[in-house]
Design an enzyme around this catalytic site. Structure first.
Site, PDB file in Angstrom:
ATOM      1  N   GLU A  89      -3.740   3.840   2.317  1.00 25.61           N
ATOM      2  CA  GLU A  89      -3.973   4.194   3.588  1.00 25.61           C
ATOM      3  C   GLU A  89      -3.873   5.807   3.556  1.00 25.61           C
ATOM      4  OE1 GLU A  89      -0.641   2.981   6.015  1.00 25.61           O
ATOM      5  OE2 GLU A  89      -1.804   3.119   7.705  1.00 25.61           O
ATOM      6  N   HIS A 107       0.793  -1.216  -0.022  1.00 29.11           N
ATOM      7  CA  HIS A 107       0.008   0.026  -0.079  1.00 29.11           C
ATOM      8  C   HIS A 107       0.867   1.273  -0.087  1.00 29.11           C
ATOM      9  CE1 HIS A 107       0.605  -0.708   4.512  1.00 29.11           C
ATOM     10  NE2 HIS A 107       0.595   0.610   4.564  1.00 29.11           N
TER      11      HIS A 107
HETATM   12 CO    CO Z   1       0.850   1.857   6.270  1.00 28.37          CO
END
Ligand code: CO
Length: 135
Positions: free
Chosen positions: A131, A80
């Site tokens: 995120e 991510h």
């Molecule tokens: Co992270």
């Protein structure tokens, strides 16, 4: 504009100690001590760079959320991107209003840095898990 700087890029690895040695050997970088986060099912280290960090993640425990990722990507891979936002609750409100899918019912929880984070579904971002971290 909701996004500030890139905080980190997270890479899942099958063996954290080996990955740390490899990064040190290749790039002569300083790497933080390994931190176990049983609540998150991961062990993690950070490589600090001037513009962003690299987070190396290894599964911890039986129910690790990154276990399946390693089954699909046995040598590891990019997991991510983490972008910083000013206010996580405001960001969630705006994104839900725009019908984006936020994982975990959109409730911010404490991330690896002790700051509130949320994750956005990769299906809406060209396969990238995003995120958002309040910073
Ligand atoms: Co992270």
């Amino acid at each position: 504009m909701m996004l500030n700087r890139l905080n980190h890029i997270a890479i899942v690895v099958p063996d954290l100690n080996k990955a740390v040695e490899n990064y040190k050997n290749a790039f002569n970088v300083n790497i933080s001590k390994k931190i176990d986060l049983p609540k998150h099912g991961v062990s993690t280290v950070f490589i600090e760079m001037s513009n962003a960090n690299i987070e190396l993640l290894e599964p911890l425990g039986q129910n690790s959320p990154i276990k399946n990722f390693l089954i699909k990507n046995p040598i590891g891979g990019m997991h991510h991107l983490c972008y910083e936002v000013e206010n996580i609750n405001d960001s969630v409100k705006i994104l839900l209003k725009k019908s984006y899918t936020i994982l975990g019912e959109g409730i911010p929880r404490e991330g690896a840095h002790g700051k509130p984070v949320i994750f956005m579904h990769p299906k809406e971002f060209n396969g990238t898990l995003i995120e958002l971290e309040e910073a």
